[in-house]
Design a protein around this motif. Structure first.
Motif, mmCIF file in Angstrom:
data_model
loop_
_atom_site.group_PDB
_atom_site.id
_atom_site.type_symbol
_atom_site.label_atom_id
_atom_site.label_comp_id
_atom_site.label_asym_id
_atom_site.label_seq_id
_atom_site.Cartn_x
_atom_site.Cartn_y
_atom_site.Cartn_z
ATOM 1 N N LEU A 23 38.971 34.286 25.680
ATOM 2 C CA LEU A 23 38.751 34.428 26.961
ATOM 3 C C LEU A 23 37.930 35.548 27.433
ATOM 4 C CD1 LEU A 23 42.161 33.318 28.525
ATOM 5 C CD2 LEU A 23 40.038 32.046 28.749
ATOM 6 N N LEU A 24 38.005 36.550 26.495
ATOM 7 C CA LEU A 24 37.138 37.692 27.041
ATOM 8 C C LEU A 24 35.558 37.270 26.594
ATOM 9 C CD1 LEU A 24 37.340 40.785 27.691
ATOM 10 C CD2 LEU A 24 37.298 41.295 25.025
ATOM 11 N N GLY A 25 35.388 36.618 25.547
ATOM 12 C CA GLY A 25 34.193 36.032 25.240
ATOM 13 C C GLY A 25 33.529 35.151 26.249
ATOM 14 N N THR A 26 34.475 34.067 26.981
ATOM 15 C CA THR A 26 34.117 33.162 27.797
ATOM 16 C C THR A 26 33.755 33.957 28.936
ATOM 17 O OG1 THR A 26 35.635 31.441 26.825
ATOM 18 C CG2 THR A 26 35.015 31.313 29.200
ATOM 19 N N TRP A 27 34.218 34.855 29.582
ATOM 20 C CA TRP A 27 34.061 35.551 30.655
ATOM 21 C C TRP A 27 32.578 36.284 30.544
ATOM 22 C CZ3 TRP A 27 34.775 34.975 35.580
ATOM 23 C CH2 TRP A 27 35.837 34.079 36.083
ATOM 24 N N ILE A 28 32.561 36.872 29.250
ATOM 25 C CA ILE A 28 31.065 37.599 29.056
ATOM 26 C C ILE A 28 29.999 36.616 29.109
ATOM 27 C CG2 ILE A 28 29.843 38.674 27.275
ATOM 28 C CD1 ILE A 28 32.267 39.864 26.130
ATOM 29 N N LEU A 144 52.317 35.312 31.857
ATOM 30 C CA LEU A 144 51.808 36.170 30.911
ATOM 31 C C LEU A 144 50.147 35.481 30.838
ATOM 32 C CD1 LEU A 144 54.403 37.397 28.501
ATOM 33 C CD2 LEU A 144 52.873 38.821 29.855
ATOM 34 N N ASN A 145 50.260 34.207 30.465
ATOM 35 C CA ASN A 145 48.868 33.377 30.453
ATOM 36 C C ASN A 145 47.971 33.580 31.489
ATOM 37 O OD1 ASN A 145 47.341 31.334 29.220
ATOM 38 N ND2 ASN A 145 47.888 30.157 31.026
ATOM 39 N N SER A 146 48.498 33.619 32.773
ATOM 40 C CA SER A 146 47.757 33.976 33.987
ATOM 41 C C SER A 146 47.330 35.676 33.859
ATOM 42 C CB SER A 146 48.383 33.835 35.213
ATOM 43 O OG SER A 146 47.634 34.179 36.444
ATOM 44 N N ALA A 147 48.052 36.484 33.412
ATOM 45 C CA ALA A 147 47.605 37.752 33.267
ATOM 46 C C ALA A 147 46.568 37.881 32.362
ATOM 47 C CB ALA A 147 48.867 38.731 33.056
ATOM 48 N N MET A 148 46.761 37.312 30.915
ATOM 49 C CA MET A 148 45.699 37.365 29.917
ATOM 50 C C MET A 148 44.255 36.982 30.635
ATOM 51 S SD MET A 148 45.664 34.879 26.580
ATOM 52 C CE MET A 148 46.062 33.270 27.846
ATOM 53 N N SER A 149 44.235 35.807 31.297
ATOM 54 C CA SER A 149 43.155 35.078 31.769
ATOM 55 C C SER A 149 42.449 36.264 32.653
ATOM 56 C CB SER A 149 43.490 34.058 32.706
ATOM 57 O OG SER A 149 44.058 32.789 31.586
ATOM 58 N N ASN A 150 43.292 36.880 33.625
ATOM 59 C CA ASN A 150 42.675 37.569 34.801
ATOM 60 C C ASN A 150 42.426 38.987 34.033
ATOM 61 O OD1 ASN A 150 42.709 36.020 36.995
ATOM 62 N ND2 ASN A 150 44.883 35.967 36.553
ATOM 63 N N LEU A 151 43.040 39.586 33.063
ATOM 64 C CA LEU A 151 42.556 40.855 32.239
ATOM 65 C C LEU A 151 41.042 40.648 31.836
ATOM 66 C CD1 LEU A 151 42.963 43.674 31.440
ATOM 67 C CD2 LEU A 151 44.099 42.690 29.389
ATOM 68 N N ALA A 152 41.009 39.377 30.884
ATOM 69 C CA ALA A 152 39.673 38.899 30.665
ATOM 70 C C ALA A 152 38.748 38.956 31.850
ATOM 71 C CB ALA A 152 39.733 37.475 30.046
ATOM 72 N N PRO A 157 33.173 40.746 32.600
ATOM 73 C CA PRO A 157 32.226 41.032 33.293
ATOM 74 C C PRO A 157 31.618 42.535 33.157
ATOM 75 C CG PRO A 157 33.707 39.722 34.698
ATOM 76 C CD PRO A 157 34.517 40.228 33.385
ATOM 77 N N ALA A 158 32.727 43.565 33.045
ATOM 78 C CA ALA A 158 32.396 44.823 32.830
ATOM 79 C C ALA A 158 31.388 44.880 31.416
ATOM 80 C CB ALA A 158 33.482 45.798 32.774
ATOM 81 N N LEU A 159 32.174 44.137 30.330
ATOM 82 C CA LEU A 159 31.458 44.205 29.216
ATOM 83 C C LEU A 159 30.047 43.463 29.099
ATOM 84 C CD1 LEU A 159 34.230 43.496 26.558
ATOM 85 C CD2 LEU A 159 33.041 45.739 26.692
ATOM 86 N N ALA A 263 36.245 43.190 40.408
ATOM 87 C CA ALA A 263 37.023 43.399 41.526
ATOM 88 C C ALA A 263 37.748 42.284 41.698
ATOM 89 C CB ALA A 263 36.077 43.700 42.851
ATOM 90 N N VAL A 264 37.178 41.166 41.767
ATOM 91 C CA VAL A 264 37.852 39.717 41.837
ATOM 92 C C VAL A 264 39.014 39.772 40.645
ATOM 93 C CG1 VAL A 264 37.679 37.297 41.723
ATOM 94 C CG2 VAL A 264 35.931 38.608 42.715
ATOM 95 N N GLY A 265 38.388 40.188 39.429
ATOM 96 C CA GLY A 265 39.385 40.237 38.418
ATOM 97 C C GLY A 265 40.610 41.257 38.440
ATOM 98 N N ILE A 266 40.212 42.387 39.199
ATOM 99 C CA ILE A 266 41.185 43.359 39.262
ATOM 100 C C ILE A 266 42.518 42.675 40.285
ATOM 101 C CG2 ILE A 266 42.004 45.618 40.356
ATOM 102 C CD1 ILE A 266 39.118 46.625 39.309
#
Length: 407
Positions: A23-28, A144-152, A157-159, A263-266
């Motif tokens: 998911l990190l790669g997906t958001w990048i 936790l699945n939701s938390a994981m998605s939103n941490l990504a 985006p920052a990465l 910001a949306v992710g936070i």
């Protein structure tokens, strides 16, 4: 810790690890596509088209996908979708590596990703209950699945902002392709119960109608899905306008855009963390109402914000409300749906949450072409408050009707 109880299950722990990286790669990739497309075209409408083609398969296919997943080996479907998603990421990486900035090809590959996601998301949600050893840990697994998605969503985006400015857009897409390696490896490491084949009904249309009748008869689920559908159509597509908000409204650059994405992710992450700690599941209906109000207030704040700082906090509120609303509806459905109907009801949830968004992206993109971006955000906030008001009135009447029936 109670808030991490689902991670005691080996299968869920593997799923959580692999998906976190993927998911990190997906958001990048998602951030890079939005920025590059807007930089090339300068058009909010084209951004709306990209959002539309990426999500419209979910709207059109979700009811069928729910029936398909219900009668399929979810583990195999999950593996196949990850392989196909990796291929799509590889093709997109090639496109940008060779600097082929062809909007038509980008739209086609985005459509391919949307079709894959229609199957992957439904399957992932439906198999969640099979990944935890203790079924009481299911709400925690969903949170936790939701938390994981939103941490990504915060980190991705920052990465992406760093990668775009230091290494270039092609590196963002290569990163997403590489991120599929861990999730595929983790899927192969899982040990799930033997698959028991289920008989198919001769007529898939009959299954779809049966699923819809079930949802319609469950008044609380039905009303929550209607509210979620409206927000997905008219409010959640504000994310499509983030590049426009950054560049045109606040005269920013790619760093401003990634700041707003973060910001949306936070806000989304804060809501997901709250849901992991939620113990009183009877609060879910109230959370749906409260979170809807928070999201509407967040969009109001952005629409009147004189500077980046207040807009940042308005977007935090918007993200918080958006994910609290969807997570509460998802958890309520998972806990209150007949297991035989779960996959089909989840498909209607996904259609409401994700499937309506592409139409909204196109609509919001069109509105932004003719109205100022601030006006569009203001209108979204007003519509959100009106929708919550109707929902509260309807919910009160439904409860009164239920009590009258019992008497």
């Amino acid at each position: 810790m109670q808030s991490l109880i689902a991670l005691k299950s080996t299968n869920f722990r593997l799923f959580f690890t692999g998906q976190s990286i993927s998911l990190l790669g997906t958001w990048i990739q998602k951030t890079a596509v939005a920025w590059v497309v807007y930089k090339i075209t300068g058009s909010p409408f084209v951004l709306g088209i990209i959002g539309f083609v990426g999500l419209i398969p979910t709207l059109l296919l979700s009811p069928y996908v729910g029936s398909f997943v219900e009668h399929s080996h979810k583990y195999k479907v999950m593996k196949n979708t990850q392989f196909l998603a990796a291929i799509q990421a590889f093709l997109l990486a090639l496109l940008f590596y060779f600097k082929v900035y062809n909007i038509s090809i980008i739209i086609l590959l985005t459509l391919m990703q949307g079709i894959i996601n229609a199957f992957e998301v439904t399957c992932r949600q439906a198999m969640m209950i099979d990944l935890v050893d203790d079924k009481e840990a299911l709400p925690n697994a969903i949170a936790l699945n939701s938390a994981m998605s939103n941490l990504a969503r915060v980190v991705g985006p920052a990465l992406a902002g760093i990668l775009l400015s230091v290494f270039g857009d092609d590196f963002c897409f290569i990163s997403n392709f590489v991120s599929f390696i861990p999730v595929i490896y983790c899927l192969y490491m899982m040990k799930l119960p033997l698959y028991e084949s289920k008989p198919h009904l001769s007529n898939v249309w009959s299954e779809l109608k049966e699923g819809f009748r079930y949802v319609k008869n469950e008044k609380t689920i039905f009303s929550q899905l209607l509210l979620l559908s409206f927000f997905s159509l008219m409010l959640i597509p504000f994310t499509t306008l983030l590049p426009v908000i950054a560049k045109e409204v606040f005269q920013g650059n790619s760093k401003t855009f990634t700041l707003f994405e973060s910001a949306v992710g936070i806000g989304s992450l804060l809501s997901a963390v709250y849901m992991t700690k939620l113990k009183q599941m009877g609060k879910l209906h109230k959370i749906v109402i409260f979170s809807s109000c928070i999201m509407s207030a967040g969009l109001f704040t952005v629409s009147v914000s004189p500077g980046i700082h207040l807009a940042f906090w308005g977007l935090v509120l918007s993200g918080l409300g958006m994910i609290s609303q969807s997570a509460a509806v998802n958890t309520y459905i998972q806990l209150n749906t007949d297991p035989k109907m779960r996959a089909r009801v989840i498909s209607y949830y996904i259609m409401a949450f994700i499937g309506m968004t592409p139409i909204g992206s196109l609509l919001i993109g069109c509105m932004a072409e003719f109205l100022s971006t601030r006006s569009v955000l203001f209108i979204e906030g007003v519509l959100g408050i009106l929708a919550v008001t109707v929902f509260v009135i309807y919910s009160g009447k439904s409860k009164h009707a239920d009590v009258s029936t019992e008497l």
